[in-house]
Structures are given as structure tokens and as C-alpha cells.
Design a protein around this motif. Structure first.
Motif, PDB file in Angstrom:
ATOM      1  N   GLU A 273      73.203 -38.659 107.885  1.00  0.00           N
ATOM      2  CA  GLU A 273      73.101 -38.450 109.326  1.00  0.00           C
ATOM      3  C   GLU A 273      72.805 -39.713 110.126  1.00  0.00           C
ATOM      4  O   GLU A 273      72.626 -39.663 111.328  1.00  0.00           O
ATOM      5  CB  GLU A 273      72.054 -37.364 109.619  1.00  0.00           C
ATOM      6  CG  GLU A 273      72.599 -35.984 109.243  1.00  0.00           C
ATOM      7  CD  GLU A 273      71.548 -34.899 109.280  1.00  0.00           C
ATOM      8  OE1 GLU A 273      70.459 -35.149 109.840  1.00  0.00           O
ATOM      9  OE2 GLU A 273      71.820 -33.800 108.751  1.00  0.00           O
ATOM     10  N   LYS A 274      72.718 -40.842 109.432  1.00  0.00           N
ATOM     11  CA  LYS A 274      72.510 -42.098 110.161  1.00  0.00           C
ATOM     12  C   LYS A 274      73.797 -42.908 110.082  1.00  0.00           C
ATOM     13  O   LYS A 274      74.154 -43.414 109.015  1.00  0.00           O
ATOM     14  CB  LYS A 274      71.346 -42.883 109.548  1.00  0.00           C
ATOM     15  CG  LYS A 274      69.987 -42.286 109.882  1.00  0.00           C
ATOM     16  CD  LYS A 274      68.882 -43.264 109.574  1.00  0.00           C
ATOM     17  CE  LYS A 274      67.566 -42.779 110.172  1.00  0.00           C
ATOM     18  NZ  LYS A 274      66.492 -43.733 109.925  1.00  0.00           N
ATOM     19  N   GLY A 275      74.466 -43.027 111.220  1.00  0.00           N
ATOM     20  CA  GLY A 275      75.740 -43.738 111.265  1.00  0.00           C
ATOM     21  C   GLY A 275      75.659 -45.138 110.696  1.00  0.00           C
ATOM     22  O   GLY A 275      76.578 -45.611 110.018  1.00  0.00           O
ATOM     23  N   GLU A 276      74.517 -45.807 110.923  1.00  0.00           N
ATOM     24  CA  GLU A 276      74.400 -47.212 110.496  1.00  0.00           C
ATOM     25  C   GLU A 276      74.330 -47.371 108.969  1.00  0.00           C
ATOM     26  O   GLU A 276      74.478 -48.473 108.456  1.00  0.00           O
ATOM     27  CB  GLU A 276      73.196 -47.902 111.157  1.00  0.00           C
ATOM     28  CG  GLU A 276      71.828 -47.384 110.760  1.00  0.00           C
ATOM     29  CD  GLU A 276      71.317 -46.258 111.657  1.00  0.00           C
ATOM     30  OE1 GLU A 276      70.092 -46.070 111.696  1.00  0.00           O
ATOM     31  OE2 GLU A 276      72.133 -45.571 112.308  1.00  0.00           O
ATOM     32  N   ARG A 277      74.121 -46.249 108.233  1.00  0.00           N
ATOM     33  CA  ARG A 277      74.105 -46.355 106.772  1.00  0.00           C
ATOM     34  C   ARG A 277      75.533 -46.374 106.210  1.00  0.00           C
ATOM     35  O   ARG A 277      75.737 -46.745 105.057  1.00  0.00           O
ATOM     36  CB  ARG A 277      73.314 -45.183 106.154  1.00  0.00           C
ATOM     37  CG  ARG A 277      71.828 -45.136 106.500  1.00  0.00           C
ATOM     38  CD  ARG A 277      71.051 -46.329 106.003  1.00  0.00           C
ATOM     39  NE  ARG A 277      71.159 -46.525 104.570  1.00  0.00           N
ATOM     40  CZ  ARG A 277      70.394 -45.931 103.666  1.00  0.00           C
ATOM     41  NH1 ARG A 277      69.449 -45.116 104.043  1.00  0.00           N
ATOM     42  NH2 ARG A 277      70.560 -46.192 102.384  1.00  0.00           N
ATOM     43  N   GLY A 278      76.511 -45.899 107.001  1.00  0.00           N
ATOM     44  CA  GLY A 278      77.914 -46.012 106.602  1.00  0.00           C
ATOM     45  C   GLY A 278      78.382 -45.055 105.522  1.00  0.00           C
ATOM     46  O   GLY A 278      79.437 -45.251 104.921  1.00  0.00           O
ATOM     47  N   PHE A 279      77.601 -43.990 105.237  1.00  0.00           N
ATOM     48  CA  PHE A 279      78.008 -43.031 104.208  1.00  0.00           C
ATOM     49  C   PHE A 279      78.997 -42.004 104.738  1.00  0.00           C
ATOM     50  O   PHE A 279      79.784 -41.445 103.987  1.00  0.00           O
ATOM     51  CB  PHE A 279      76.782 -42.271 103.662  1.00  0.00           C
ATOM     52  CG  PHE A 279      75.938 -43.079 102.722  1.00  0.00           C
ATOM     53  CD1 PHE A 279      76.300 -43.238 101.397  1.00  0.00           C
ATOM     54  CD2 PHE A 279      74.770 -43.692 103.160  1.00  0.00           C
ATOM     55  CE1 PHE A 279      75.518 -43.986 100.521  1.00  0.00           C
ATOM     56  CE2 PHE A 279      73.981 -44.431 102.294  1.00  0.00           C
ATOM     57  CZ  PHE A 279      74.357 -44.580 100.974  1.00  0.00           C
TER      58      PHE A 279
ATOM     59  N   GLU B 137      80.698 -43.290 113.585  1.00  0.00           N
ATOM     60  CA  GLU B 137      81.054 -44.701 113.584  1.00  0.00           C
ATOM     61  C   GLU B 137      79.854 -45.489 113.068  1.00  0.00           C
ATOM     62  O   GLU B 137      78.711 -45.207 113.415  1.00  0.00           O
ATOM     63  CB  GLU B 137      81.395 -45.147 115.023  1.00  0.00           C
ATOM     64  CG  GLU B 137      81.737 -46.629 115.165  1.00  0.00           C
ATOM     65  CD  GLU B 137      83.008 -47.064 114.448  1.00  0.00           C
ATOM     66  OE1 GLU B 137      83.057 -46.938 113.208  1.00  0.00           O
ATOM     67  OE2 GLU B 137      83.935 -47.540 115.116  1.00  0.00           O
ATOM     68  N   GLY B 138      80.117 -46.441 112.205  1.00  0.00           N
ATOM     69  CA  GLY B 138      79.034 -47.275 111.682  1.00  0.00           C
ATOM     70  C   GLY B 138      79.608 -48.335 110.771  1.00  0.00           C
ATOM     71  O   GLY B 138      80.778 -48.279 110.391  1.00  0.00           O
ATOM     72  N   PRO B 139      78.791 -49.312 110.395  1.00  0.00           N
ATOM     73  CA  PRO B 139      79.282 -50.348 109.478  1.00  0.00           C
ATOM     74  C   PRO B 139      79.555 -49.749 108.103  1.00  0.00           C
ATOM     75  O   PRO B 139      78.890 -48.792 107.697  1.00  0.00           O
ATOM     76  CB  PRO B 139      78.111 -51.345 109.416  1.00  0.00           C
ATOM     77  CG  PRO B 139      76.904 -50.546 109.781  1.00  0.00           C
ATOM     78  CD  PRO B 139      77.365 -49.489 110.734  1.00  0.00           C
ATOM     79  N   LEU B 140      80.525 -50.300 107.396  1.00  0.00           N
ATOM     80  CA  LEU B 140      80.832 -49.823 106.042  1.00  0.00           C
ATOM     81  C   LEU B 140      79.783 -50.373 105.088  1.00  0.00           C
ATOM     82  O   LEU B 140      79.980 -51.397 104.447  1.00  0.00           O
ATOM     83  CB  LEU B 140      82.219 -50.304 105.623  1.00  0.00           C
ATOM     84  CG  LEU B 140      83.384 -49.363 105.872  1.00  0.00           C
ATOM     85  CD1 LEU B 140      84.681 -50.023 105.463  1.00  0.00           C
ATOM     86  CD2 LEU B 140      83.206 -48.038 105.128  1.00  0.00           C
ATOM     87  N   ASP B 141      78.640 -49.690 105.023  1.00  0.00           N
ATOM     88  CA  ASP B 141      77.526 -50.165 104.206  1.00  0.00           C
ATOM     89  C   ASP B 141      77.475 -49.394 102.887  1.00  0.00           C
ATOM     90  O   ASP B 141      77.868 -49.877 101.846  1.00  0.00           O
ATOM     91  CB  ASP B 141      76.213 -50.016 104.996  1.00  0.00           C
ATOM     92  CG  ASP B 141      75.048 -50.716 104.323  1.00  0.00           C
ATOM     93  OD1 ASP B 141      74.978 -50.689 103.077  1.00  0.00           O
ATOM     94  OD2 ASP B 141      74.196 -51.284 105.024  1.00  0.00           O
ATOM     95  N   MET B 142      76.992 -48.156 102.914  1.00  0.00           N
ATOM     96  CA  MET B 142      76.943 -47.241 101.757  1.00  0.00           C
ATOM     97  C   MET B 142      76.002 -47.665 100.635  1.00  0.00           C
ATOM     98  O   MET B 142      76.056 -47.111  99.536  1.00  0.00           O
ATOM     99  CB  MET B 142      78.340 -47.021 101.131  1.00  0.00           C
ATOM    100  CG  MET B 142      79.337 -46.334 102.020  1.00  0.00           C
ATOM    101  SD  MET B 142      80.721 -45.701 101.042  1.00  0.00           S
ATOM    102  CE  MET B 142      82.020 -45.659 102.245  1.00  0.00           C
TER     103      MET B 142
END
Length: 294
Positions: free
Chosen positions: A108-114, A119-124
Motif C-alpha cells: 500500500e505504499k507506492g514508494e516501495r514499488g511492489f 505510481e512509484g519508483p521500481l524498488d521492490m
């Protein structure tokens, strides 16, 4: 944002929770299952919680604070289960739980990228101490390697076409966000072949996440040694969320049974009730397997 643990009653029943026992939750997450274990093992049951995601850990600490010294929380990868218990001076435990699903905290946190829904960075990254992100894999893996990962870890029948589209796109500009990757996947699968029941990007995101976090390798490692710390009559309960994980668990349980070290308690996996699937759609793909040390 509270994580809803999956199949709570079934997990507790198979773990045979009771007071005075020691349990390990190897995938603590937001602490949902752990809290139930602590409730049902009062007044003196002990829970060792292992979690490698710092954000999930903070959530769990808050949630489990009322249980004081009955809970010990350690930031670590569950593959180091034996070492963690050694440090805690615990020789054997009554139960081990591994819930292999993603937590709400991650999804549920876009910035985690899962999630491809935001929209969020491709982190995962599940463990933020790791340097490599999903964007690094997407932008630097070779075409054959990308295709292999999508096919193997995502069971994606359009792996070749998606891998080609990724390589084409990144030659123009790096793919850095969840939506940019989702768009590439959509364009790679002809409209009439896009799955109806799941988002076309689901399998690609799953594959990259599994590769980045070494999920299947980690599962194999913990299964190789984890059972050794179980007391006789102690149980291991594993919740998996896709066929690759479930297959690894099933094969490990079979192997142990042949070796005479455990007894399989669930010949067929237990799935959530219809009611739970309705109330918590994320539980739909869950499968529970349990084995007992003999």
C-alpha cells in the motif's frame, strides 16, 4: 493501514498454540499472526519474531508492545533462523510459522514499488539494506536473462515478448517507475490475449520481485535446516501464495517424511474459506501446509 493476517484460525489450530510454549514467526510482517500466537499462549508463551523489512518491523513493534518480554523481535532474513535462536539461547521450539505473502505495508505504499496499481519508483526491496533495486534488474539484465526470469519466476507465457519490449524501451530511456513498466507489459501482450482475471502486469512484477529478493532460494535454505530446531511433536506451518512456493514446500515435506524426521499433517493444502476470500481478496491464492516433527 493494518495488515490483515491470512487464515488466522487455521494457522493457530495447526500450530497447536498453548501457554508456556515457544514459537517462531519467521516472517513477522506487521505482527498480525504473532499477536494471535501471543494471545493464545498467555500468560507465559514466548514468540521470536524475525523480519527483514524495517518498515514492517516498526509496525510490529508497536502492535506487540503490550506483550513485553514475551516477544523478541530480530531484524534478519529467516534463512538465519538457527543462528538467531542460538543467539537467543533457545535450543528448540514448539512451532514455526512462515507466511510467504506480501504485507499491506509493502503493497500500500507506492514508494516501495511492489504494486503496479500505484505510481512509484521500481524498488521492490524487502530489505532496504540491499543496494540493488528492481529498476537495476529491469534496466541492466540481458534479454535472455530477463526472458528466463519472467518465464521461471512469473510463469509468464508472454515472457519473450515482454523481455523484448523491455529491452526496446530501455534503449530509448531507462524504465524507472512501476507505471512505466506496467505500460511496457501491456504493449507487449496483444489485447485479445490479456488475462481477464488478473492485471496483465501481475506475473512480470511477481517475477522481478522474486528474483530481486531471492525468495525461492531463501525458502529452500530455510527448509533445509529449519525443521532441526523443532521439538518432537513441534509443528511447522507455511502459507504460500503461488504455485512455485507451494511446490517447494510440498517437495521438502515429502523428502523429510521419507527421511522419517517429520509427518505431513496436511496431505492436501488447506485454502481459505469462501467468506475469508470475499472479505480479504488477498487471501484468495493462499495455501497452508503443515508438518510435525517425529
Amino acid at each position: 493501514m493494518t495488515h490483515i493476517p491470512v487464515m488466522v484460525d487455521e494457522v493457530m489450530s495447526y500450530l497447536q498454540c498453548s501457554s508456556g510454549k515457544i514459537y517462531v514467526d519467521g516472517t513477522l510482517g506487521g505482527g498480525g499472526h504473532a499477536e494471535e500466537i501471543l494471545k493464545r499462549t498467555g500468560p507465559d508463551g514466548i514468540l521470536i519474531g524475525i523480519e527483514w523489512d524495517e518498515e514492517a518491523l516498526q509496525e510490529a513493534r508497536k502492535r506487540l508492545e503490550p506483550y513485553g518480554e514475551r516477544v523478541r523481535i530480530i531484524r534478519e532474513n529467516f534463512i538465519y533462523l538457527l543462528e538467531v535462536l542460538k543467539k537467543e539461547k533457545i535450543e528448540e521450539v514448539d512451532g514455526i510459522l512462515l507466511d510467504l505473502g506480501l504485507s499491506s505495508i509493502q503493497l500500500e505504499k507506492g514508494e516501495r514499488g511492489f504494486s503496479f496499481q500505484m505510481e512509484g519508483p521500481l524498488d521492490m526491496r524487502m530489505d532496504q539494506r540491499v543496494q540493488t533495486t528492481a529498476a537495476d534488474l529491469i534496466n541492466h539484465l540481458s534479454f535472455p536473462e530477463l526472458e528466463r526470469i519472467l518465464r521461471e519466476y512469473g510463469e509468464e507465457s508472454w515472457a519473450r515478448s515482454i523481455a523484448k519490449a523491455i529491452v526496446r524501451e530501455r534503449e530509448k530511456q531507462p524504465i524507472r517507475t512501476t507505471q512505466a513498466l506496467r505500460k511496457v507489459v501491456f504493449q507487449a501482450i496483444p489485447k485479445r490475449f490479456r488475462p481477464k482475471r488478473i492485471d496483465p502486469a501481475t506475473k512480470t512484477f511477481q517475477a522481478i520481485r522474486i528474483k530481486l529478493n531471492d525468495e525461492l532460494e531463501n525458502l529452500r535454505k530455510v527448509l533445509e535446516s529449519g525443521w532441526q530446531v523443532l521439538k518432537r511433536g513441534g509443528r511447522i506451518v507455511i502459507l504460500s501464495f503461488h504455485s512455485l512456493e507451494d511446490r517447494i514446500v510440498k517437495e521438502a515435506f515429502r523428502k523429510w517424511e521419507k527421511e522419517g524426521v517429520i509427518k505431513v499433517i496436511t496431505p492436501k493444502p488447506i485454502i481459505p474459506t469462501r467468506e475469508e476470500q470475499r472479505e480479504n481478496p488477498r487471501s484468495r491464492s493462499a495455501k497452508l501446509r503443515c508438518a510435525e516433527r517425529v
